[in-house]
Design a protein around this motif. Structure first.
Motif, PDB file in Angstrom:
ATOM      1  N   GLY A 182      28.880  63.050  44.735  1.00 38.99           N
ATOM      2  CA  GLY A 182      30.004  62.465  44.005  1.00 38.99           C
ATOM      3  C   GLY A 182      31.049  62.020  45.006  1.00 38.99           C
ATOM      4  N   THR A 183      32.256  61.734  44.520  1.00 45.83           N
ATOM      5  CA  THR A 183      33.343  61.332  45.423  1.00 45.83           C
ATOM      6  C   THR A 183      33.424  62.359  46.544  1.00 45.83           C
ATOM      7  OG1 THR A 183      34.480  60.340  43.572  1.00 45.83           O
ATOM      8  CG2 THR A 183      35.811  60.842  45.521  1.00 45.83           C
ATOM      9  N   SER A 184      33.510  63.651  46.178  1.00 41.78           N
ATOM     10  CA  SER A 184      33.290  64.683  47.193  1.00 41.78           C
ATOM     11  C   SER A 184      31.829  65.117  47.072  1.00 41.78           C
ATOM     12  CB  SER A 184      34.241  65.857  46.980  1.00 41.78           C
ATOM     13  OG  SER A 184      34.073  66.379  45.689  1.00 41.78           O
ATOM     14  N   ALA A 205      32.275  62.381  50.385  1.00 41.16           N
ATOM     15  CA  ALA A 205      30.840  62.073  50.446  1.00 41.16           C
ATOM     16  C   ALA A 205      30.635  60.655  49.918  1.00 41.16           C
ATOM     17  CB  ALA A 205      30.057  63.113  49.656  1.00 41.16           C
ATOM     18  N   ALA A 206      30.162  60.490  48.676  1.00 42.29           N
ATOM     19  CA  ALA A 206      30.031  59.129  48.151  1.00 42.29           C
ATOM     20  C   ALA A 206      31.388  58.423  48.135  1.00 42.29           C
ATOM     21  CB  ALA A 206      29.394  59.147  46.765  1.00 42.29           C
ATOM     22  N   GLY A 207      32.464  59.197  48.216  1.00 42.56           N
ATOM     23  CA  GLY A 207      33.805  58.608  48.338  1.00 42.56           C
ATOM     24  C   GLY A 207      33.918  57.725  49.570  1.00 42.56           C
ATOM     25  N   PRO A 263      28.237  46.262  42.342  1.00 50.32           N
ATOM     26  CA  PRO A 263      28.371  45.987  43.794  1.00 50.32           C
ATOM     27  C   PRO A 263      27.674  47.037  44.661  1.00 50.32           C
ATOM     28  CG  PRO A 263      30.540  46.194  42.733  1.00 50.32           C
ATOM     29  CD  PRO A 263      29.525  46.297  41.648  1.00 50.32           C
ATOM     30  N   TYR A 264      27.614  48.299  44.191  1.00 57.66           N
ATOM     31  CA  TYR A 264      26.907  49.325  44.982  1.00 57.66           C
ATOM     32  C   TYR A 264      25.427  48.962  45.100  1.00 57.66           C
ATOM     33  CZ  TYR A 264      30.968  52.418  44.585  1.00 57.66           C
ATOM     34  OH  TYR A 264      32.214  52.971  44.666  1.00 57.66           O
ATOM     35  N   THR A 265      24.844  48.417  44.027  1.00 57.42           N
ATOM     36  CA  THR A 265      23.431  48.032  44.065  1.00 57.42           C
ATOM     37  C   THR A 265      23.248  46.877  45.045  1.00 57.42           C
ATOM     38  OG1 THR A 265      23.288  48.690  41.768  1.00 57.42           O
ATOM     39  CG2 THR A 265      21.477  47.357  42.596  1.00 57.42           C
ATOM     40  N   GLY A 303      25.111  63.169  40.948  1.00 52.67           N
ATOM     41  CA  GLY A 303      26.308  62.405  41.311  1.00 52.67           C
ATOM     42  C   GLY A 303      25.952  60.933  41.454  1.00 52.67           C
ATOM     43  N   GLY A 304      26.974  60.093  41.594  1.00 54.74           N
ATOM     44  CA  GLY A 304      26.768  58.643  41.632  1.00 54.74           C
ATOM     45  C   GLY A 304      25.785  58.196  42.708  1.00 54.74           C
ATOM     46  N   GLY A 305      25.811  58.839  43.893  1.00 55.85           N
ATOM     47  CA  GLY A 305      24.932  58.437  44.994  1.00 55.85           C
ATOM     48  C   GLY A 305      23.461  58.617  44.664  1.00 55.85           C
TER      49      GLY A 305
HETATM   50  P1  ADP Z   1      32.945  61.605  40.838  1.00 49.41           P
HETATM   51  O1  ADP Z   1      32.714  62.706  41.811  1.00 49.41           O
HETATM   52  O2  ADP Z   1      34.270  60.919  41.085  1.00 49.41           O
HETATM   53  O3  ADP Z   1      32.634  61.933  39.415  1.00 49.41           O
HETATM   54  P2  ADP Z   1      30.445  60.097  40.813  1.00 49.41           P
HETATM   55  O4  ADP Z   1      29.506  61.243  40.821  1.00 49.41           O
HETATM   56  O5  ADP Z   1      30.508  59.234  39.595  1.00 49.41           O
HETATM   57  O6  ADP Z   1      31.919  60.470  41.266  1.00 49.41           O
HETATM   58  O7  ADP Z   1      30.039  59.165  42.066  1.00 49.41           O
HETATM   59  C1  ADP Z   1      30.695  57.963  42.316  1.00 49.41           C
HETATM   60  C2  ADP Z   1      30.206  57.436  43.657  1.00 49.41           C
HETATM   61  O8  ADP Z   1      28.792  57.253  43.612  1.00 49.41           O
HETATM   62  C3  ADP Z   1      30.768  56.068  44.000  1.00 49.41           C
HETATM   63  O9  ADP Z   1      31.981  56.192  44.698  1.00 49.41           O
HETATM   64  C4  ADP Z   1      29.662  55.485  44.897  1.00 49.41           C
HETATM   65  O10 ADP Z   1      29.886  55.871  46.226  1.00 49.41           O
HETATM   66  C5  ADP Z   1      28.400  56.152  44.407  1.00 49.41           C
HETATM   67  N1  ADP Z   1      27.587  55.259  43.558  1.00 49.41           N
HETATM   68  C6  ADP Z   1      27.804  54.920  42.272  1.00 49.41           C
HETATM   69  N2  ADP Z   1      26.843  54.091  41.832  1.00 49.41           N
HETATM   70  C7  ADP Z   1      25.970  53.902  42.853  1.00 49.41           C
HETATM   71  C8  ADP Z   1      24.760  53.157  43.043  1.00 49.41           C
HETATM   72  N3  ADP Z   1      24.229  52.427  42.069  1.00 49.41           N
HETATM   73  N4  ADP Z   1      24.166  53.228  44.243  1.00 49.41           N
HETATM   74  C9  ADP Z   1      24.675  53.982  45.243  1.00 49.41           C
HETATM   75  N5  ADP Z   1      25.819  54.693  45.124  1.00 49.41           N
HETATM   76  C10 ADP Z   1      26.453  54.652  43.957  1.00 49.41           C
END
Ligand code: ADP
Length: 512
Positions: free
Chosen positions: A262-264, A302-304, A328-330, A413-415
């Motif tokens: 995630g962000t962290s 991290a993904a932040g 845009p991440y894709t 998480g998002g990554g």
């Molecule tokens: P949070 O911890 O704020 O809830 P998330 O778990 O939603 O965050 O993760 C968001 C992060 O995941 C984004 O900042 C980005 O770095 C990454 N991310 C989101 N979508 C994608 C994707 N399709 N491909 C790669 N990374 C992504």
């Protein structure tokens, strides 16, 4: 008659409440919101009455918007934000706003407690250093700064346990949440008299502490009248949000580790034994699985870091994404795939917000290292993803150093949305990477613990087996060898730059 379970997560900004049936289907979720205040920079406080109001609204919605009847509810599991201090007087009245996990006012108190007990002894007893977010230094802060309030204090509760008190009139907590107070003997899973004495906290102020899936108390008549719940409905001890969240995504046996991009970033491992990282670089807490522990590493950006990169250098992808309806991440990760593994010698240090694990250093900063004329944007993008993943591997290596052998890493998480990044994780971690269908986090874990406590499920393990399914799996491929060599170079960079990070911070403080 169907049995339903309710999981309630007293979160930082909302009270997520879900209803699950005995087969693990989520039949209803709702998350009434509330705010927290920052009365001074670095402070964070909220009003426990706001949590209770939100939970009353959530329970009302359960009965109004579903067919679930009060008599069908087999149990209620609680989870919530950890570390918060709710201070009550002898009549059970809240004495001051809750000082929350993200409040940073207690640096002096942390140093004083550590000085009194000794850093090594604190680590031995509590599994962690005394950190400013933890509960004990907050109590000491109230004693030193609000003596008139401290004089009236009679009980200390964590956020979810305040809700238990409102539902039952009783003072109970669980070992996983209690681990974040700096007051629990984490090996013995009971309060530490030594820590309580050092902090000047009478043992009578502490709630009774039990394992997580225990039905410690029941809904009382007053709460039944207010909520529509049936009097006598079991309330299960539950867990801190990290431990309950881990139950909710299946981190319940040794060898299974989760990595949340995630962000962290959080790397979380189940541990059959009490293990402490000798320098305190990993959190060691009691797990919500009875008689087990967990270790946790936290990466601040991290993904932040990838989000920063998208915002700073991904203007083109943001515009193109808008035009063609693509994320845009894709677009960025698709281009990064065209650069070779290892980004032709370009390394990225993801310390954009300083770092916590394994280098607790607020002065650490991000770095691109090894830039050459060959490097184009896809290399930069790829090296950012690689750098974040190396940073997460740092926590995994500390765990390996303590004897944890990860056979499977569950990514979330998002990554973890990106299949390309998941393959990179497998190659860099040297472990299988899986994802699963867990999407409800800590509230689901609380409902699962509730089901075990209420006797709907036999054990946490069988409950997870009946509620979770694997959705993807990748194995390490040939890039593993190159990444192992580059990881060594990556780990050499922070020690080489540490002094310079400090020197740069000083220059900016004095002249910037
Ligand atoms: P949070 O911890 O704020 O809830 P998330 O778990 O939603 O965050 O993760 C968001 C992060 O995941 C984004 O900042 C980005 O770095 C990454 N991310 C989101 N979508 C994608 C994707 N399709 N491909 C790669 N990374 C992504």
């Amino acid at each position: 008659m169907p049995a339903y379970l309710i999981g309630i997560d007293v979160g930082t900004s909302s009270a997520k409440t879900l209803v699950m049936d005995e087969r693990g289907n989520i039949v209803f979720t709702i998350a009434p919101e509330y705010d927290f205040a920052t009365p001074r920079p670095g402070w964070a406080e909220c009003n426990p009455e706001d949590w209770w109001t939100a939970i009353l609204a959530a329970l009302k919605a359960v009965f109004e918007q579903t067919d679930v009847r009060a008599e069908d509810i087999a149990g209620i599991g609680l989870t919530g934000q950890m570390h918060g201090l709710v201070l009550l007087d002898a009549a059970g009245q809240v004495l001051r706003p809750c000082i929350m996990w993200n409040d940073q006012r207690t640096a002096q108190q942390c140093a004083a407690i550590t000085g009194k007990v000794g850093a090594r002894r604190v680590l031995e007893l509590t599994g962690n250093p005394v950190l400013s977010g933890f509960t004990a230094p907050k109590v000491v802060w109230v004693r030193e700064n609000e003596p008139e309030i401290f004089a009236q204090a009679a009980k200390i509760l964590l956020p979810k346990d305040y809700i238990r008190y409102r539902l039952s009139g009783e003072y109970f907590t669980d070992v996983s949440d209690a681990s974040g107070m700096a007051l629990l003997n984490v090996a013995k899973r009971d309060w530490s008299n030594e820590m309580l004495e050092a902090c000047g906290i009478p043992r009578s102020w502490m709630a009774e502490v039990t394992e997580s899936p225990i039905a410690s108390t029941r809904v009382n008549a007053a709460a039944a009248a207010l909520t529509g719940l049936k009097e006598g409905t079991p309330i299960i001890a539950g867990g801190g949000d990290q431990a309950a969240g881990a139950v909710g995504c299946g981190i319940i046996q040794e060898g299974i580790v989760s990595a949340t991009f995630g962000t962290s970033g959080v790397v979380f491992a189940h541990s059959d034994e009490y293990r402490v990282e000798p320098e305190g670089r990993l959190h060691a807490f009691c797990h919500a699985v009875p008689g087990k522990w967990h270790l946790m590493g936290v990466m601040l950006s991290a993904a932040g870091s990838f989000q920063w990169y998208r915002n700073a250098l991904g203007g083109e992808e943001i515009a193109a994404g808008r035009a063609i309806g693509e994320d845009p991440y894709t677009l960025l990760t698709r281009a990064a795939e065209t650069a070779p593994a290892g980004s032709e010698g370009l390394l990225f240090l993801p310390y954009l917000s300083g770092e916590r694990t394994p280098h607790p250093d607020p002065n650490a900063r991000g770095v691109f290292f090894g830039l050459s004329l060959r490097h184009a944007k896809p290399h930069l993008t790829r090296s950012v993803l690689e750098g974040i993943t190396f940073g997460m591997r740092d926590s995994l290596e500390l765990m390996r150093g303590l004897g944890i052998a990860p056979t499977e890493v569950i990514a979330s998480g998002g990554g973890a949305k990106s299949p390309f990044w998941r393959q990179m994780m497998a190659d860099i971690f040297g472990a299988s990477i899986t994802t699963n269908n867990a999407s409800e986090g800590a509230a689901l874990g609380a409902a699962i613990l509730g089901g075990v406590g209420a006797g709907v499920f036999d054990s946490v393990e069988s409950a997870c087996a009946s509620t979770l399914q694997e959705t993807s799996r990748v194995e390490p491929e040939s890039a593993q060898k190159l990444y192992a060599a580059l990881y060594e170079r990556y780990t050499a960079l922070y020690p080489a730059l540490k002094g310079e990070f400090r020197a740069l911070a000083r220059v900016m403080e004095e002249l910037g």
